[in-house]
Design a protein around this motif. Structure first.
Motif, mmCIF file in Angstrom:
data_model
loop_
_atom_site.group_PDB
_atom_site.id
_atom_site.type_symbol
_atom_site.label_atom_id
_atom_site.label_comp_id
_atom_site.label_asym_id
_atom_site.label_seq_id
_atom_site.Cartn_x
_atom_site.Cartn_y
_atom_site.Cartn_z
ATOM 1 N N GLU A 77 0.826 -1.207 0.000
ATOM 2 C CA GLU A 77 0.000 0.000 0.000
ATOM 3 C C GLU A 77 0.861 1.258 0.000
ATOM 4 N N ALA A 78 1.947 1.249 0.778
ATOM 5 C CA ALA A 78 2.833 2.411 0.831
ATOM 6 C C ALA A 78 3.523 2.636 -0.510
ATOM 7 N N LEU A 79 3.970 1.566 -1.149
ATOM 8 C CA LEU A 79 4.625 1.688 -2.452
ATOM 9 C C LEU A 79 3.649 2.180 -3.515
ATOM 10 N N MET A 80 2.415 1.699 -3.460
ATOM 11 C CA MET A 80 1.398 2.156 -4.416
ATOM 12 C C MET A 80 1.099 3.640 -4.198
ATOM 13 N N ALA A 81 0.959 4.064 -2.955
ATOM 14 C CA ALA A 81 0.696 5.468 -2.655
ATOM 15 C C ALA A 81 1.849 6.338 -3.148
ATOM 16 N N HIS A 86 3.961 10.135 -7.157
ATOM 17 C CA HIS A 86 4.979 10.461 -8.158
ATOM 18 C C HIS A 86 4.330 10.731 -9.507
ATOM 19 N N VAL A 87 3.351 9.907 -9.888
ATOM 20 C CA VAL A 87 2.647 10.103 -11.160
ATOM 21 C C VAL A 87 1.898 11.431 -11.146
ATOM 22 N N GLU A 88 1.237 11.755 -10.032
ATOM 23 C CA GLU A 88 0.529 13.030 -9.920
ATOM 24 C C GLU A 88 1.491 14.213 -10.013
#
Length: 125
Positions: A77-81, A86-88
């Motif tokens: 979950e932390a890596l996805m967040a 980063h994408v945003e």
């Protein structure tokens, strides 16, 4: 799990057990003799860490496996967040700087520092 002998800490216990696991092919059971409580130097099994005898049960293993799964899920979950953030950031700011550009900037900063150091040396002469 508790220590056998005076002046031992939890960190020392963990270190002793980890060391025993890595250096021995024998099971790690701790000190099995009750006499070791009275005089650890006399009834010491040197192939075992200085802790009271212990038993790892299937339930202990199951609990540890559950804990590992929970930690893995939190990490995912932390890596996805982080990835989404980063994408945003890229979408908001435009193109991300390439690695080469970042390296060039660092190189320029180092060159400026070297020039300043050289100028100071020349002034001192």
């Amino acid at each position: 799990m508790s220590w056998v002998g005076p002046g031992c800490t939890d960190e020392t216990l963990l270190s002793a057990i980890a060391s025993a696991l890595h250096t021995s092919t024998m099971p790690i059971t701790g000190q099995l003799s009750a006499a070791v409580e009275k005089n650890p130097g006399v009834w010491l099994n040197t192939s075992q860490p200085l802790c009271k005898a212990f038993m790892v049960t299937d339930e202990d293993i199951r609990k540890q496996e559950e804990l590992v799964q929970q930690v893995r899920k939190r990490l995912e979950e932390a890596l996805m967040a982080d990835m989404l953030a980063h994408v945003e950031e890229i979408a908001r700011d435009g193109e991300p700087p390439s690695e080469k550009e970042g390296a060039d900037e660092e190189g320029e900063e180092e060159e400026e520092e070297e020039e300043q150091d050289h100028d100071q040396e020349m002034e001192n002469v």
